[in-house]
Design a protein around this motif. Structure first.
Motif, short mmCIF file in Angstrom:
data_model
loop_
_atom_site.label_atom_id
_atom_site.label_comp_id
_atom_site.label_asym_id
_atom_site.label_seq_id
_atom_site.Cartn_x
_atom_site.Cartn_y
_atom_site.Cartn_z
N LEU A 134 -78.82 -62.91 -25.36
CA LEU A 134 -78.09 -61.76 -24.98
C LEU A 134 -79.40 -60.89 -24.59
O LEU A 134 -80.45 -60.67 -25.26
N SER A 135 -79.46 -60.25 -23.31
CA SER A 135 -80.05 -59.29 -22.90
C SER A 135 -79.70 -57.95 -23.21
O SER A 135 -78.55 -57.53 -22.52
N LEU A 136 -80.31 -57.17 -23.86
CA LEU A 136 -79.90 -55.88 -24.34
C LEU A 136 -81.03 -54.81 -23.87
O LEU A 136 -82.16 -54.89 -24.28
N SER A 137 -80.24 -53.93 -23.01
CA SER A 137 -81.06 -52.78 -22.57
C SER A 137 -80.59 -51.49 -23.13
O SER A 137 -79.61 -50.86 -23.04
N LEU A 138 -81.44 -50.83 -23.92
CA LEU A 138 -81.36 -49.55 -24.74
C LEU A 138 -82.02 -48.50 -24.07
O LEU A 138 -83.14 -48.53 -23.78
N ASP A 139 -81.24 -47.35 -23.74
CA ASP A 139 -81.93 -46.08 -23.48
C ASP A 139 -82.06 -45.06 -24.50
O ASP A 139 -80.88 -44.79 -25.07
#
Length: 176
Positions: A134-139
């Protein structure tokens, strides 16, 4: 401890309750000097802490009028109605103060997120891998600045992350 309010006239009880809410909301709290003749220092501190707790818990738990009145059963009906009237009039203000206090615990806020599921078919060491990732991008907004954070996790790491977030949510719900 709230039963001590019965010794005040109802109008003074209203004023005191409003001042307690003022203190909860970051403004000037009630002054001990105004009530020297009424209560000892110990009684005063217990009363103010109890009233503040009644207001915080009633708003934090979204208690109904009936639930609040049950908690104020030690008071005369006119005094309990006075406390309830202050609570009704200033509920939203107390709620904002409680939220602001909760927000000061951490200045970091999750602004947005995006995820992508990948399947790793092989690696440089193993010819057949077949591992979901899982590739998770958080801002994340921290002190007003937006900071991107990206991570790639396998199934076990994802389960650990979810467990940590659930535990954090549980703590947050208990603070409310």
């Amino acid at each position: 401890m709230v039963e001590q309010l019965n010794s005040l006239p109802v109008t003074e009880c209203l004023k005191l309750c409003h001042r307690v809410v003022d203190g909860l909301c970051g403004r000037e709290p009630p002054r001990r000097g105004d009530y020297n003749a009424t209560w000892s220092l110990g009684e005063w501190l217990k009363l103010i802490n109890t009233l503040a707790t009644v207001f915080r818990l009633s708003v934090g738990n979204n208690s109904s009028d009936e639930e609040v009145l049950v908690g104020l059963s030690e008071l005369s009906s006119s005094h309990s109605e006075a406390v309830l009237n202050v609570l009704k009039a200033r509920r939203e203000e107390i709620c904002h103060a409680l939220l602001a206090r909760t927000n000061t615990i951490s200045s970091t806020i999750l602004q947005d997120f995006d995820w992508q599921l990948k399947l790793a078919l092989s690696s440089d060491k193993i010819s057949s891998l077949q591992t979901p990732l899982l590739s998770l991008s958080l801002d994340i907004r921290e002190n007003g600045a937006l900071k991107p954070v990206t991570m790639e996790v396998n199934r076990e790491e994802l389960n650990t992350l979810i467990s940590s977030l659930e535990a954090a949510n549980k703590v947050l719900l208990q603070l409310k």
